[in-house]
Design an enzyme around this catalytic site. Structure first.
Site, PDB file in Angstrom:
ATOM      1  N   SER A  28       0.958  -0.841  -0.291  1.00 40.84           N
ATOM      2  CA  SER A  28       0.307  -0.160   0.115  1.00 40.84           C
ATOM      3  C   SER A  28       1.146   1.085   0.567  1.00 40.84           C
ATOM      4  O   SER A  28       0.517   2.421  -1.010  1.00 40.84           O
ATOM      5  CB  SER A  28      -0.694  -0.100   1.071  1.00 40.84           C
ATOM      6  OG  SER A  28      -1.849  -1.224   0.992  1.00 40.84           O
ATOM      7  N   ARG A 128     -13.434  -8.258 -11.957  1.00 43.23           N
ATOM      8  CA  ARG A 128     -13.206  -7.220 -10.851  1.00 43.23           C
ATOM      9  C   ARG A 128     -14.458  -6.453 -10.533  1.00 43.23           C
ATOM     10  O   ARG A 128     -13.912  -5.113 -11.577  1.00 43.23           O
ATOM     11  CB  ARG A 128     -12.039  -7.029 -10.027  1.00 43.23           C
ATOM     12  CG  ARG A 128     -11.122  -8.703  -9.055  1.00 43.23           C
ATOM     13  CD  ARG A 128     -10.151  -8.084  -8.741  1.00 43.23           C
ATOM     14  NE  ARG A 128     -10.495  -7.546  -7.296  1.00 43.23           N
ATOM     15  CZ  ARG A 128      -9.595  -6.881  -7.039  1.00 43.23           C
ATOM     16  NH1 ARG A 128      -7.711  -6.907  -7.455  1.00 43.23           N
ATOM     17  NH2 ARG A 128      -9.765  -5.763  -5.672  1.00 43.23           N
ATOM     18  N   ASP A 326      -7.510  -8.155   4.274  1.00 45.58           N
ATOM     19  CA  ASP A 326      -6.198  -8.372   3.372  1.00 45.58           C
ATOM     20  C   ASP A 326      -5.986 -10.253   3.950  1.00 45.58           C
ATOM     21  O   ASP A 326      -5.380 -10.810   3.395  1.00 45.58           O
ATOM     22  CB  ASP A 326      -4.967  -7.624   2.876  1.00 45.58           C
ATOM     23  CG  ASP A 326      -5.555  -6.866   1.433  1.00 45.58           C
ATOM     24  OD1 ASP A 326      -6.523  -7.321   0.789  1.00 45.58           O
ATOM     25  OD2 ASP A 326      -5.281  -5.920   1.112  1.00 45.58           O
ATOM     26  N   LYS A 353     -12.171  -9.241  -4.153  1.00 44.69           N
ATOM     27  CA  LYS A 353     -11.501  -8.965  -4.352  1.00 44.69           C
ATOM     28  C   LYS A 353     -11.035  -9.770  -5.192  1.00 44.69           C
ATOM     29  O   LYS A 353     -11.737  -9.606  -5.965  1.00 44.69           O
ATOM     30  CB  LYS A 353     -10.478  -9.374  -2.879  1.00 44.69           C
ATOM     31  CG  LYS A 353     -10.731  -8.708  -1.654  1.00 44.69           C
ATOM     32  CD  LYS A 353     -10.077  -7.214  -2.074  1.00 44.69           C
ATOM     33  CE  LYS A 353      -9.873  -6.780  -0.483  1.00 44.69           C
ATOM     34  NZ  LYS A 353      -9.133  -5.822   0.047  1.00 44.69           N
ATOM     35  N   ARG A 357     -13.050 -14.454  -2.586  1.00 44.93           N
ATOM     36  CA  ARG A 357     -12.451 -15.032  -1.311  1.00 44.93           C
ATOM     37  C   ARG A 357     -12.983 -15.949  -0.637  1.00 44.93           C
ATOM     38  O   ARG A 357     -12.591 -16.842   0.185  1.00 44.93           O
ATOM     39  CB  ARG A 357     -11.367 -14.269  -0.523  1.00 44.93           C
ATOM     40  CG  ARG A 357     -10.303 -13.469  -1.780  1.00 44.93           C
ATOM     41  CD  ARG A 357      -9.232 -12.926  -0.764  1.00 44.93           C
ATOM     42  NE  ARG A 357      -8.211 -12.082  -1.560  1.00 44.93           N
ATOM     43  CZ  ARG A 357      -7.300 -10.937  -1.720  1.00 44.93           C
ATOM     44  NH1 ARG A 357      -7.901 -10.435  -0.630  1.00 44.93           N
ATOM     45  NH2 ARG A 357      -6.344 -10.959  -2.506  1.00 44.93           N
ATOM     46  N   ARG A 402      -3.080 -14.161  -2.936  1.00 49.04           N
ATOM     47  CA  ARG A 402      -3.277 -14.229  -1.090  1.00 49.04           C
ATOM     48  C   ARG A 402      -3.859 -15.584  -0.851  1.00 49.04           C
ATOM     49  O   ARG A 402      -3.003 -16.134   0.165  1.00 49.04           O
ATOM     50  CB  ARG A 402      -3.670 -13.283  -0.894  1.00 49.04           C
ATOM     51  CG  ARG A 402      -3.868 -12.688  -0.630  1.00 49.04           C
ATOM     52  CD  ARG A 402      -3.847 -10.984   0.144  1.00 49.04           C
ATOM     53  NE  ARG A 402      -3.563  -9.941   0.171  1.00 49.04           N
ATOM     54  CZ  ARG A 402      -2.115  -9.394   0.144  1.00 49.04           C
ATOM     55  NH1 ARG A 402      -1.274 -10.219   0.454  1.00 49.04           N
ATOM     56  NH2 ARG A 402      -2.019  -7.943  -0.224  1.00 49.04           N
TER      57      ARG A 402
END
Length: 444
Positions: A28, A128, A326, A353, A357, A402
């Site tokens: 970030s 997305r 996250d 995301k 997820r 992730r």
């Protein structure tokens, strides 16, 4: 379906993880460092920048809009900015790869400049929705033409001067907040974001650090009013990027679930709006010790010592979600090894995301022998009480870095190997993930 370029990898029961590692820079902060330095007048210098695909996509986009960005051999990045209002018309479409952060924040920048930019991305990013950003930027005067469902490819035609806006976030999102604030940099007057639930505040900290006039007022109920005065003059900065807590999360959980593990993760950013996972894991019984706590460039950091622990299931309040949004995929893995049930709610954002997820984690956990019950906005997971998981499945990562790393961690404490169908997406945020894991497995 796995394509021909996929790179599968299996992760098996691990020896104890031992040693000390330094993780890559915070993603970030890396994104924002490049963007704000590109809008400052003069040379900024950045060390510790995360050099994953997502951040490199931001660097390429800022170059395409006029900034000079170079990396020296010693890893320092030097950025000569164009000034607020000085972004140039890009000659080609901006390829965002897999980076939703780059896309949403850069849409904000373009929205208040007299330029037009087309945003494209890979298959995952193109699926997305961007409507959460399109709505406020459209109210500010930007003309945005998106593919069906508010998706990429999309075109942003900026307006200068655009219209200042007071915008109340309908759901917690640091990216939407940041997009509006970045648009406000080049708009006369005051742009306001009203944030009922606090989210990560890197944008506010860094905008102030670069010289923007920004203030935050907090109501009695905790609602934050973030106001930025436009037509800002940003000053170049020297930035040291702290280690990414989202990347540290995978090794923290790995050490907690692999018997005999004892590791130190150095220089981890512990911004209060990002450190929720550490607090929650400690509540679950995780042995996580903060050492050498200090401030680096206005951001709190510390070294974390993490040892194998007996975890217990807890109920995690929706109010805790923004500070660890996250990290939930790998938290679900930790919950799979806890004693009892872990219940999460308020996680609607995980549906949009890099993948859905919640659905992907529920399916994957079930495949490796975990009882996981999916609800509209969360998961309830019944843990193994510390016993190894059955494992023995191939997990579809859905091009989500992730998800891939979370199931890699699960494989380290499973009876049979856990195979990720394609480990390549990990490079978007954590290029040396496998190297550091190998290091901890060999450092005995």
């Amino acid at each position: 379906m796995t394509d021909q370029t996929a790179t599968p990898r299996s992760f098996s029961a691990s020896v104890p993880l031992k040693g000390r590692i330094a993780i890559p820079g915070d993603k970030s902060i890396s994104h924002r460092s490049l963007m704000l330095a590109a809008l400052a007048v003069g040379e900024s210098r950045v060390t510790g920048l995360l050099e994953g695909h997502d951040v490199l996509a931001t660097a390429a986009a800022m170059r395409a809009m006029g900034a000079s960005i170079e990396r020296s051999e010693d890893g320092e990045w030097r950025i000569h900015g164009v000034g607020v209002g000085g972004l140039l018309q890009p000659r080609e479409a901006l390829d965002m790869g897999n980076s939703g952060t780059s896309t949403r924040l850069l849409m904000g920048l373009v929205a208040s400049h007299p330029i037009t930019a087309t945003f494209v991305g890979d298959a995952s990013l193109s699926g997305r929705p961007m409507g959460r950003v399109i709505d406020p930027l459209g109210q500010m005067g930007a003309d945005i033409s998106a593919s069906p469902g508010g998706r990429l490819p999309l075109m942003v035609r900026g307006l200068a001067p655009a219209v200042p806006l007071s915008y109340r976030l309908p759901m917690a999102s640091a990216q939407v907040k940041s997009a509006v604030l970045l648009a406000g940099l080049n708009i006369p007057g005051i742009t306001e974001v009203i944030e009922p639930v606090p989210t990560r505040d890197h944008s506010e900290r860094m905008l102030r650090g670069f010289g923007a006039e920004l203030d935050v007022e907090i109501d009695a109920d905790g609602t934050r009013h973030i106001r930025i005065r436009g037509e800002a003059e940003l000053k170049p900065q020297t930035i040291v990027v702290p280690g990414d807590p989202s990347s540290a999360a995978f090794f923290i959980v790995a050490a907690l679930i692999v018997p005999g593990s004892d590791i130190i993760v150095t220089n981890v950013g512990l911004n209060p709006t990002r450190a929720g996972l550490v607090t929650v894991l400690q509540q679950m019984g995780g042995d996580i010790e903060l050492r050498n706590a200090r401030d680096v460039g206005g951001e709190p950091v510390a070294d974390l010592r993490v040892r194998h622990s007996a975890l217990r299931g807890i109920e995690i309040a929706p109010a805790d979600a923004p500070s660890m949004i996250d990290e939930f995929p790998v938290l679900f893995v930790a919950a799979a090894f806890a004693e009892g049930r872990t219940v999460t709610t308020g996680l609607d954002e995980l549906r949009v995301k890099e993948s859905d997820r919640l659905a992907v984690m529920a399916t994957g956990l079930a495949a490796i022998g975990v009882q996981a019950e999916e609800s509209a906005d969360g998961l309830a997971i019944d843990g193994s009480g510390g016993d190894p998981l059955p494992g023995g499945a191939t997990i579809a990562g859905h091009l989500d870095h992730r998800i891939c790393m979370s199931f890699a961690v699960a494989g380290l404490a499973s009876r049979a190997p856990v195979t990720i169908d394609d480990i390549a997406p990990v490079a978007t945020s954590f290029p040396n993930f496998e190297t550091l894991l190998d290091q901890l497995q060999k450092d005995l």
